[in-house]
Motif scaffolding. Sequence first.
Motif, short mmCIF file in Angstrom:
data_model
loop_
_atom_site.label_atom_id
_atom_site.label_comp_id
_atom_site.label_asym_id
_atom_site.label_seq_id
_atom_site.Cartn_x
_atom_site.Cartn_y
_atom_site.Cartn_z
N ILE A 1 -7.65 3.12 -2.30
CA ILE A 1 -8.69 2.22 -1.76
C ILE A 1 -8.06 1.11 -0.93
N ASP A 2 -6.94 0.58 -1.42
CA ASP A 2 -6.25 -0.47 -0.66
C ASP A 2 -5.76 0.06 0.69
N ARG A 3 -5.26 1.31 0.70
CA ARG A 3 -4.78 1.88 1.96
C ARG A 3 -5.94 2.23 2.90
N LEU A 4 -7.10 2.57 2.35
CA LEU A 4 -8.27 2.81 3.20
C LEU A 4 -8.66 1.55 3.97
N ARG A 5 -8.50 0.43 3.31
CA ARG A 5 -8.84 -0.84 3.97
C ARG A 5 -7.86 -1.17 5.09
N THR A 6 -6.60 -0.84 4.88
CA THR A 6 -5.56 -1.14 5.87
C THR A 6 -4.73 0.12 6.14
N PRO A 7 -5.23 1.04 6.96
CA PRO A 7 -4.49 2.29 7.25
C PRO A 7 -3.14 1.98 7.91
N GLN A 8 -2.16 2.85 7.63
CA GLN A 8 -0.82 2.68 8.19
C GLN A 8 -0.35 4.01 8.75
N TRP B 1 -6.63 7.78 8.12
CA TRP B 1 -7.50 7.54 6.97
C TRP B 1 -7.63 8.79 6.09
N TRP C 1 -6.76 3.12 -7.09
CA TRP C 1 -6.60 1.73 -6.66
C TRP C 1 -5.74 1.65 -5.39
#
Length: 331
Positions: free
Chosen positions: A96-103, A172, A93
């Motif tokens: 997936i959230d970090r894939l949407r908003t890479p940092q 990513w 979970w």
Amino acid sequence: MQVQHYLKLSVVVALVTIALKMAAWHWTGSVSLFSDAMESLVNLAGALFGLGMVTIARRPPDEDHPFGHHKAEYFSSAFEGALILVAALGIAWTAIDRLRTPQPLDSLDIGLALSLISTVINGVLASAMLKASREHRSIALEADARHLFTDVWTSVGVVIGLLGVRFTGWTWLDPLLALLVALNILREAVHLMWRSTGGLMDQALSSEDQQAIHAVLQRFTGPDLRFDHVATRMAGQRRYVDLHLHVPAPWTLGRAAALRGEVEQALMQALPGLRASIQLLPVNAETRFDELERTPTTPVSESTSSDASPTTPRMQEPADKSQALGPSTGA
């Protein structure tokens, strides 16, 4: 070292690696390092629960549990598998959230160093625990060792992935690697839960153990001696075998009992710690339960002769009585 000592050591190591990995995550902000730290939390919970179950398994038989508490270890394995499953879902979970908003990631050198230190510690302990689990035949210790090995390979993968982020700048890669980590520990969760289910359902001994039992019985088998109804099972660290020993009918009970003692001693020498339950029977005779299983029953119809009660079932006579009462297939 005993099983409990290894699990206590696993608790201490889990606390150390949690501190190292959480520090690495704090310095870098890497979601893969965070997933690695979460798995170490699962290691801690699993080791604590395993320690409790092993302690229960060592209790002697009592009035409510006359056969002992050995199967408690399987609950430890199942619990640890469930924890790993939950951790895998949580990691996926987050990834997936970090894939949407890479940092972007910071201080990767410090994070990688801390992760490598924790990996070495877990690897050394996991190797020692897995070896000890085979010696003590402890599924709780094996479950904790395999989980630590999963943590080791997870950490190695995280380090490789973060090195890739450092040299390519592809942020990513970090969440993608976390997803792969989740899939890997999910596989381990399924394996542990399957093993614990087999133990709770009285799974037979390994093929190697069964071959050792068969070799011992072959040494005693002769024209007037035979074995059948050989059944094996595991209960935690305990191994059991039940069987029938058929001896000539003219033998005295003392002679038959002496032979049974020799067979039991030979089995325990072949498999240390094995608990053998041997039932004595004359040759060409079976237990009443086996006779009833082999002989189907049919209700008596109204046309039955008057000397039989119309409401009482009668055993159907087989065409060949020797087949019904003869020896069963040998082990």
